[in-house]
Design a protein around this motif. Sequence first.
Motif, PDB file in Angstrom:
ATOM      1  N   UNK A   1     -25.522   5.849 -25.307  1.00 18.75           N
ATOM      2  CA  UNK A   1     -25.442   7.231 -25.802  1.00 18.75           C
ATOM      3  C   UNK A   1     -24.744   7.212 -27.162  1.00 18.75           C
ATOM      4  N   UNK A   2     -25.498   7.403 -28.272  1.00 17.65           N
ATOM      5  CA  UNK A   2     -24.824   7.434 -29.578  1.00 17.65           C
ATOM      6  C   UNK A   2     -23.922   8.654 -29.679  1.00 17.65           C
ATOM      7  N   UNK A   3     -22.729   8.476 -30.265  1.00 24.74           N
ATOM      8  CA  UNK A   3     -21.851   9.639 -30.434  1.00 24.74           C
ATOM      9  C   UNK A   3     -22.345  10.507 -31.586  1.00 24.74           C
ATOM     10  N   UNK A   4     -21.764  11.699 -31.706  1.00 26.53           N
ATOM     11  CA  UNK A   4     -22.245  12.664 -32.698  1.00 26.53           C
ATOM     12  C   UNK A   4     -22.151  12.116 -34.107  1.00 26.53           C
ATOM     13  N   UNK A   5     -21.027  11.425 -34.431  1.00 27.49           N
ATOM     14  CA  UNK A   5     -20.873  10.889 -35.780  1.00 27.49           C
ATOM     15  C   UNK A   5     -21.938   9.840 -36.054  1.00 27.49           C
ATOM     16  N   UNK A   6     -22.187   8.977 -35.062  1.00 22.83           N
ATOM     17  CA  UNK A   6     -23.206   7.946 -35.260  1.00 22.83           C
ATOM     18  C   UNK A   6     -24.574   8.568 -35.462  1.00 22.83           C
ATOM     19  N   UNK A   7     -24.891   9.603 -34.655  1.00 22.68           N
ATOM     20  CA  UNK A   7     -26.197  10.262 -34.815  1.00 22.68           C
ATOM     21  C   UNK A   7     -26.324  10.840 -36.215  1.00 22.68           C
TER      22      UNK A   7
ATOM     23  N   UNK B   1     -16.825  -0.919 -20.664  1.00 18.66           N
ATOM     24  CA  UNK B   1     -17.023  -0.714 -22.107  1.00 18.66           C
ATOM     25  C   UNK B   1     -18.348  -0.009 -22.355  1.00 18.66           C
ATOM     26  N   UNK B   2     -18.311   1.011 -23.240  1.00 13.32           N
ATOM     27  CA  UNK B   2     -19.547   1.716 -23.576  1.00 13.32           C
ATOM     28  C   UNK B   2     -20.443   0.829 -24.415  1.00 13.32           C
ATOM     29  N   UNK B   3     -21.742   0.879 -24.132  1.00 10.70           N
ATOM     30  CA  UNK B   3     -22.704   0.094 -24.902  1.00 10.70           C
ATOM     31  C   UNK B   3     -22.760   0.586 -26.335  1.00 10.70           C
ATOM     32  N   UNK B   4     -22.936  -0.335 -27.268  1.00 14.67           N
ATOM     33  CA  UNK B   4     -23.061   0.007 -28.689  1.00 14.67           C
ATOM     34  C   UNK B   4     -24.489  -0.258 -29.151  1.00 14.67           C
ATOM     35  N   UNK B   5     -24.778   0.185 -30.355  1.00 15.65           N
ATOM     36  CA  UNK B   5     -26.114  -0.061 -30.898  1.00 15.65           C
ATOM     37  C   UNK B   5     -26.344  -1.557 -31.124  1.00 15.65           C
ATOM     38  N   UNK B   6     -25.238  -2.310 -31.344  1.00 23.56           N
ATOM     39  CA  UNK B   6     -25.365  -3.772 -31.459  1.00 23.56           C
ATOM     40  C   UNK B   6     -25.898  -4.353 -30.149  1.00 23.56           C
ATOM     41  N   UNK B   7     -25.374  -3.828 -29.022  1.00 28.24           N
ATOM     42  CA  UNK B   7     -25.832  -4.307 -27.714  1.00 28.24           C
ATOM     43  C   UNK B   7     -27.312  -4.013 -27.513  1.00 28.24           C
ATOM     44  N   UNK B   8     -27.732  -2.798 -27.906  1.00 27.28           N
ATOM     45  CA  UNK B   8     -29.138  -2.407 -27.763  1.00 27.28           C
ATOM     46  C   UNK B   8     -30.029  -3.318 -28.603  1.00 27.28           C
TER      47      UNK B   8
END
Length: 337
Positions: free
Chosen positions: A50-56, A4-11
Amino acid sequence: MATRRATINDVASLAGVSIATASKALNGRHDVRAATRERVLAAAAELSFQPNALARGLLSGQTRTVGLLTSDSVGRFGIPVLLGAEDAFGAGEMAVLLCDARGDAIREQHHVRALLSRRVDGLIVVGESTNPRPSVSNDLPVPVVYAYGPSENPSDVSFVPDDVGAAAMAVNHLLAMGRRRIAHITGPMHYKAARDREEGLHQALAEAGLSQAGQTLSGPWSQRWGRHAAEMLLMAEPEVDAVFCGSDQIAAGFVETARERGRRVPDDIAVVGYDNWEVLSTETRPALTTVDMNLELLGRTAAQHLFAAIDGKATPGVHKMPCQLVIRDSTSPPGVS
């Protein structure tokens, strides 16, 4: 099983901060303490986040989309500028929306409104000539950079080829080849490009202590005009040993008529063109020495300065970009072929 890709919640959880604080730290916001930022960045690195483009985009308030607005319906000058700009945008992972106003001011305003409705982060406006054009920047919520055709407003950011310097460079090349009776055939004088190129010619000749061979012959940007001007020049000024032409089309027409009249290029007359339009410059016999305006570089530079303007670091004024002389067979020294 896929990891699973890490999310900003995980960070945020690993760094022991809120999601909002993690977002601010990852986007370089100044309202985060240095120690907190370091903790967030360390957590992101540990999780390979790695934030995706939409998130950035959502985090920064940007859509990572830019508009390219052109009025050059022919495209001979506009397309290289657009290619250079798109190349820079691609490197910066920006999406590009292209609109062609076809030289129509009403259509242009429509396209500006449409691009703004798409929430573009900025605009590049590409002119159809180097004549100054009306500004579209007033009251726009995004930065605008002008390429090839500068804005009439000196507080805007514009990038144009250095036609004066390029013309002087071309004439200095003819002088270095031993030519002294240099004539000038160019396009209509209501084009700033024609006036600037004539100015560069005069500068180079004045510095060499020489005068121009006859008056500047001005007419359409066409091979037909080049042929007609050659007829007039070769009758009025038979001692001419070089011609600086304001475009490759004019130069190609001149070479054609000079050959028909028994004048050898470059043995009797050296010829320099302008634009490096390769469909002409490389196919004319002999191949034309000509000025390349480096339009793709101009487009890339304009795009890079739009990035800077989006980040609040605009560079107002008209910036002149250097051109390049491409030396081919039409300007060999006298007696060398």
